[in-house]
Design an enzyme around this catalytic site. Structure first.
Site, PDB file in Angstrom:
ATOM      1  N   LYS A 118      -3.334   8.183   7.047  1.00 16.41           N
ATOM      2  CA  LYS A 118      -3.219   8.496   8.465  1.00 16.41           C
ATOM      3  C   LYS A 118      -4.346   9.435   8.860  1.00 16.41           C
ATOM      4  CE  LYS A 118       0.679   6.418   9.701  1.00 16.41           C
ATOM      5  NZ  LYS A 118       0.809   5.486  10.847  1.00 16.41           N
ATOM      6  N   LYS A 152       4.803  -6.111  12.811  1.00 17.37           N
ATOM      7  CA  LYS A 152       5.972  -5.262  12.612  1.00 17.37           C
ATOM      8  C   LYS A 152       7.192  -5.967  13.200  1.00 17.37           C
ATOM      9  CE  LYS A 152       3.629  -0.798  12.506  1.00 17.37           C
ATOM     10  NZ  LYS A 152       3.324   0.454  13.234  1.00 17.37           N
ATOM     11  N   ASP A 170      -5.703   4.759   9.337  1.00 16.49           N
ATOM     12  CA  ASP A 170      -4.841   4.437  10.480  1.00 16.49           C
ATOM     13  C   ASP A 170      -4.868   5.585  11.475  1.00 16.49           C
ATOM     14  OD1 ASP A 170      -2.985   3.559  12.275  1.00 16.49           O
ATOM     15  OD2 ASP A 170      -1.269   3.667  10.923  1.00 16.49           O
ATOM     16  N   GLU A 190      -7.183   0.934  11.100  1.00 18.05           N
ATOM     17  CA  GLU A 190      -6.084   0.406  11.893  1.00 18.05           C
ATOM     18  C   GLU A 190      -6.006   1.126  13.236  1.00 18.05           C
ATOM     19  OE1 GLU A 190      -1.304   0.314  11.156  1.00 18.05           O
ATOM     20  OE2 GLU A 190      -2.607  -0.317   9.489  1.00 18.05           O
ATOM     21  N   ASN A 239      -3.698   5.308  14.664  1.00 20.04           N
ATOM     22  CA  ASN A 239      -2.620   5.190  15.658  1.00 20.04           C
ATOM     23  C   ASN A 239      -3.127   5.276  17.098  1.00 20.04           C
ATOM     24  OD1 ASN A 239      -0.780   6.774  13.237  1.00 20.04           O
ATOM     25  ND2 ASN A 239       0.009   4.891  14.140  1.00 20.04           N
ATOM     26  N   ASN A 292       0.827  -1.210   0.000  1.00 26.99           N
ATOM     27  CA  ASN A 292       0.000   0.000   0.000  1.00 26.99           C
ATOM     28  C   ASN A 292       0.859   1.256   0.000  1.00 26.99           C
ATOM     29  OD1 ASN A 292      -0.296  -0.789   3.324  1.00 26.99           O
ATOM     30  ND2 ASN A 292       0.217   1.332   2.869  1.00 26.99           N
TER      31      ASN A 292
END
Length: 376
Positions: A165, A270, A195, A221, A197, A136
């Site tokens: 984001k 990750k 995302d 996410e 976070n 992506n």
């Protein structure tokens, strides 16, 4: 085969532009590369970079010093005994330092094993790895116009998935306006991921996401803080949007807790957070056994870290989602002699054995951090 020498390179590589997330902006990526040499002359490379953001600069010298202290314990150690020796050598180091050092050496040992066997790392992880994986694009520009322009660039470059984001806007309406602009610019045929976070709570996440199902959002996410498993489940059930767990996946036990709480449909893996390739494999097996999808991503790593993540991703089953590996271009250099390239939304495994990468010695010198200059 015995280990004979260990070397590390602390580095500070600027981002091409300020990197923005809901947690703030960064101008420089601080990290540590590591090399392990055997008595037969085989070299393995790893990356021991701390998690990006607040504290990474301060952690860098401690990680480098820990690696240098480990060197004495590993000298003369047989390759298959190295993981146990490494654990003993790092037993008294602070947890984040020990984790980063162990990560770098775990990757380097996998690189060594594969080079000694004459195969790519991915071939040690599964019988028939994929030669390339879809990835992506990443959009972090906090403005509507900037995000729209980045979406157009990603679409024109051939990406079939984009991660945006979020969590930076002042209101749910502003968040939705930016998401809508990106979705409109991408058009049909390009998956959109969000995302946050962990910057929303469940109520805010539901308020932002309640209208986006019609826009074809693939998943969101970490919409809420990683410890809020009930909130993750509430977002899944309250919006119909699939949830991916990222910061909540710190080890296999945490991954199991997320899945048992029905908090996520996707696990983000990750390697530089989990401790390298070995513990990442455990999380991947757990996810696939439980029917969850897996997306392997970097932590804005230099090229060695990206290469390790790429080999893990290449070992995933066909049909896995696009992976989060297209990040090296965010840095002014990935410190590799031959950069990893994304073409039409695909990243190909590099040719050669092991990780398939070599270091750019001139770039290492250019971006080197001398420990005496680094903060204590």
């Amino acid at each position: 085969m015995k280990l004979r020498a260990l070397r590390c390179w602390p580095f500070a590589v600027p981002y091409r532009t300020l990197y923005a997330t809901a947690r703030g902006t960064s101008a420089v990526r601080y990290g540590v590369l590591v090399s392990v040499l055997t008595d037969s002359g085989v070299e393995g490379l790893g990356e021991a970079s701390p998690y990006p953001g607040v504290g990474e600069r301060e952690a860098q010298p401690a990680i480098a010093n820990a690696l240098r202290e480990v060197a004495a314990a590993l000298d003369g150690c047989p390759l298959d005994e190295a993981p146990a020796v490494l654990d003993r050598a790092l037993a008294r180091a602070a947890a984040p330092v020990a984790s980063a050092a162990r990560t770098g050496l775990d990757i380097a040992l996998w690189d060594l094993r594969a080079r000694a066997a004459g195969v790519p790392v991915a071939a040690l992880l599964c019988g028939r790895p994929r030669e390339s994986v879809p990835v992506n694009a990443l959009i972090a520009d906090p403005t509507v116009d900037g995000a729209r322009a980045a979406a157009r660039e990603a679409r024109d470059a051939g990406f079939r998935a984009v991660k945006l984001k979020v969590g930076m806007a002042a209101s749910p309406e502003a968040e939705r306006a930016r998401i809508a602009a990106v979705r409109e610019e991408l058009g049909e045929g390009v998956a959109l991921r969000l995302d946050a976070n962990g910057e929303w709570d469940a109520a805010r996440a539901i308020a932002v996401l309640r209208d986006v199902t019609a826009w074809g959002v693939e998943y969101v996410e970490q919409p809420v803080p990683p410890g809020d498993l009930d909130g993750m489940r509430a977002v899944r059930e309250g919006t119909g949007v699939r949830v991916a767990a990222d910061e909540a996946v710190t080890d296999a036990g945490a991954a199991r807790s997320v899945l048992e709480a029905r908090g996520a449909d996707v696990l983000v893996v990750k390697p530089l957070v989990l401790g390298g390739i070995t513990p990442s494999l455990e999380v991947i097996r757990l996810a696939l056994e439980r029917g969850a999808s897996v997306v392997v991503t970097t932590t804005l790593d230099a090229g060695v870290g990206v290469a390790a993540a790429l080999h893990l991703a290449a070992a995933l089953p066909e049909g896995s989602p696009a992976q989060g590996l297209a990040t090296a271009h965010l840095l002014t250099s990935d410190l590799l002699a031959a950069p990893l390239v994304v073409e039409r939304g695909e990243m190909r495994l590099p040719a050669g054995v092991g990780l398939g990468v070599t270091l750019d010695r001139e770039a290492l010198e250019q971006y080197a951090v001398r420990l005496e200059e680094a903060p204590a």
